[in-house]
Design a protein around this motif. Structure first.
Motif, short mmCIF file in Angstrom:
data_model
loop_
_atom_site.label_atom_id
_atom_site.label_comp_id
_atom_site.label_asym_id
_atom_site.label_seq_id
_atom_site.Cartn_x
_atom_site.Cartn_y
_atom_site.Cartn_z
N THR A 214 5.05 78.31 21.06
CA THR A 214 4.83 79.50 20.23
C THR A 214 3.92 80.44 21.00
O THR A 214 2.86 80.01 21.47
CB THR A 214 4.16 79.14 18.89
OG1 THR A 214 5.02 78.28 18.15
CG2 THR A 214 3.91 80.40 18.07
N PRO A 215 4.29 81.70 21.13
CA PRO A 215 3.40 82.63 21.81
C PRO A 215 2.15 82.88 21.00
O PRO A 215 2.18 82.81 19.76
CB PRO A 215 4.24 83.91 21.94
CG PRO A 215 5.21 83.82 20.80
CD PRO A 215 5.52 82.37 20.64
N TYR B 210 1.95 89.21 21.21
CA TYR B 210 3.08 89.99 20.70
C TYR B 210 2.67 90.98 19.59
O TYR B 210 3.46 91.81 19.17
CB TYR B 210 4.23 89.09 20.23
CG TYR B 210 3.91 88.16 19.09
CD1 TYR B 210 3.97 88.59 17.77
CD2 TYR B 210 3.61 86.82 19.31
CE1 TYR B 210 3.70 87.73 16.71
CE2 TYR B 210 3.34 85.95 18.26
CZ TYR B 210 3.39 86.41 16.98
OH TYR B 210 3.12 85.55 15.93
N ASP C 203 7.29 86.62 16.29
CA ASP C 203 7.91 86.25 17.57
C ASP C 203 9.41 86.04 17.42
O ASP C 203 10.13 85.95 18.41
CB ASP C 203 7.25 84.99 18.15
CG ASP C 203 7.37 83.77 17.25
OD1 ASP C 203 7.80 83.92 16.08
OD2 ASP C 203 7.03 82.67 17.70
N ASN D 166 10.71 81.53 11.62
CA ASN D 166 10.27 81.50 13.02
C ASN D 166 9.82 80.11 13.44
O ASN D 166 9.99 79.71 14.59
CB ASN D 166 9.14 82.51 13.23
CG ASN D 166 7.94 82.26 12.32
OD1 ASN D 166 8.08 82.23 11.10
ND2 ASN D 166 6.76 82.11 12.90
N GLU E 243 11.06 78.31 16.92
CA GLU E 243 10.12 77.85 17.94
C GLU E 243 10.34 76.37 18.26
O GLU E 243 10.35 75.96 19.42
CB GLU E 243 8.68 78.07 17.45
CG GLU E 243 8.32 79.52 17.24
CD GLU E 243 7.16 79.72 16.27
OE1 GLU E 243 6.83 80.90 16.00
OE2 GLU E 243 6.61 78.73 15.78
N THR F 7 5.99 83.02 26.10
CA THR F 7 5.74 84.44 25.84
C THR F 7 7.03 85.12 25.37
O THR F 7 8.12 84.76 25.80
CB THR F 7 5.23 85.16 27.10
OG1 THR F 7 6.25 85.09 28.13
CG2 THR F 7 3.95 84.52 27.62
N VAL F 8 6.90 86.07 24.45
CA VAL F 8 8.04 86.83 23.94
C VAL F 8 7.62 88.28 23.73
O VAL F 8 6.43 88.60 23.71
CB VAL F 8 8.56 86.27 22.59
CG1 VAL F 8 8.99 84.82 22.72
CG2 VAL F 8 7.51 86.41 21.50
N GLY G 206 8.43 90.02 20.92
CA GLY G 206 8.08 90.16 19.52
C GLY G 206 8.91 91.21 18.79
O GLY G 206 9.73 91.91 19.38
#
Length: 390
Positions: free
Chosen positions: A161-162, A167, A287, A314, A318, A369-370, A372
């Protein structure tokens, strides 16, 4: 796949229509099945320990994550991704929202030499107790959520999970479009939300003219709301956990504030529903959203809805990507040995991949990382405003 309890009737997922392609799930791996990497051998069953809150305040996230793990493992096994005769098996333990229980469950997994890896708790407090144990004993463990410091503590610990702070900037376009310059913030005292309040909100270009800290058990937000509204900010930010969001939003509307509100993903998972129309206008960064138009995300949504007859949260997305990350790491290692899986995770994490959360996903400091997306509550549900990275 074996799980510790049965919650639903299994629905078959056809390989043509609903099973995600290896490009979507497995990143740079070629092919959707076949034997494991050359130079190694895999046992018929690879056991994974899942330790999640199935009851307690964070159960909504833990149970959703378990569905994501289960869907991914079902696909991994059906695709014979790890070879014709190798299957993943996961057993979940309920932490009951208790830190000692979470730590004890990981200790049990560590002592069981047949367990190759673990999925850690979504709760930061529980994860912080688990990580040092897993790292010291050399048990690969992958978390979702659990955004606090002290979770990723070494080369055996990863987080799929970022961090919210990475994000949350997706909301900057929304702030600029509305021309806001000042903000009043009411936040609860968790490490993640404190960082958003202290760093992410100002980074949107907003001057914080009022800032009030509340506790996770606060029910009467009237004093905090009065302090914030007295400063007449352009916009208000409510940063609360779970069920505190509708309580705070309802009281904010009762105090006469009618404008938009900057929130956080703790309002997701239907947590804002009790506020009804009072929740309308809260906007937050996520995310993942079920409506984001990335092909791999929509493949996941389609498969998830076929399996569970509901929209994915989400937390499930994830966990889905976390399980595929573990599978690709095992395949790279060609072994169910814990140390070799650790090396496989390091190798796989160097490559961008495509999954439920989106495309061109990467790992930084062992945390995903994303770009978002921004979502808004319309009084009934959360709607996608726009996705980042476009």
């Amino acid at each position: 796949m074996r799980i510790s309890r049965t919650r639903l009737t299994v629905v078959a997922v056809s390989t043509a229509g609903l099973m995600l392609s290896v490009a979507a799930c497995g990143g740079g791996d070629s092919g959707g099945g076949g034997s494991a990497s050359s130079g190694g051998s895999l046992p018929a069953t690879i056991k994974i320990a899942g330790v999640e809150p199935e009851t307690g305040p964070a159960a909504f996230a833990g149970l959703s994550a378990e569905k994501g793990y289960e869907l991914a493992i079902k696909q991994i096994n059906e695709q014979k991704f790890l070879g014709d005769s190798t299957k993943l098996e996961v057993d979940f333990t309920d932490t009951k929202g208790e830190i000692p229980t979470a730590a004890s469950a990981i200790s049990t997994a560590i002592a069981d030499k047949s367990v190759a890896a673990a999925f850690g708790s979504v709760s930061s407090q529980e994860a912080v107790a688990q990580s040092p144990l897993a790292q010291k004993a050399g048990l690969p463990i992958i978390y979702t959520q659990a955004g606090s410091e002290g979770v990723v503590v070494g080369d055996y610990t990863y987080r799929a999970t970022p961090l919210m702070s990475t994000y949350y900037p997706v909301l900057k376009d929304y702030v600029e479009k509305n021309g806001w310059k000042t903000v009043g913030v009411i936040y609860t005292s968790t490490p993640t939300l404190e960082e958003v309040a202290k760093k992410s909100i100002p980074a949107l270009g907003l001057d914080v003219v009022a800032e009030v800290n509340t506790t996770p058990t606060t029910q009467d937000f009237a004093p905090a709301i009065s302090q914030v509204l007295a400063k007449k900010p352009d916009v208000v930010s409510i940063l609360q956990v779970g069920a505190s969001n509708p309580t705070a939003m309802t009281q904010l509307r009762q105090a006469g504030y009618t404008g938009p509100v900057l929130g956080n993903s703790g309002a997701s998972a239907g947590n804002l529903k009790p506020a009804g129309a009072a929740g309308e206008g809260m906007v937050w960064a996520v995310d993942f959203h079920r409506e984001q138009d990335i092909p791999s995300s929509q493949d996941f949504v389609k498969a998830y809805k076929a399996e569970y007859n509901e929209d994915p949260l989400n937390y499930a997305a994830e966990a889905f990507d976390a399980a595929w990350f573990l599978a690709r790491s095992i395949k790279d290692a060609g072994s169910a040995d814990r140390a070799k899986i650790k090396d496989g995770m390091a190798a796989v994490a160097k490559k961008p991949f495509t999954g439920a959360l989106g495309k061109d996903l990467a790992w930084k400091d062992q945390t995903i990382t994303v770009d978002g997306a921004a979502v808004q509550w319309d009084g009934t549900t959360d709607q996608l405003l726009y996705a980042g990275g476009k």
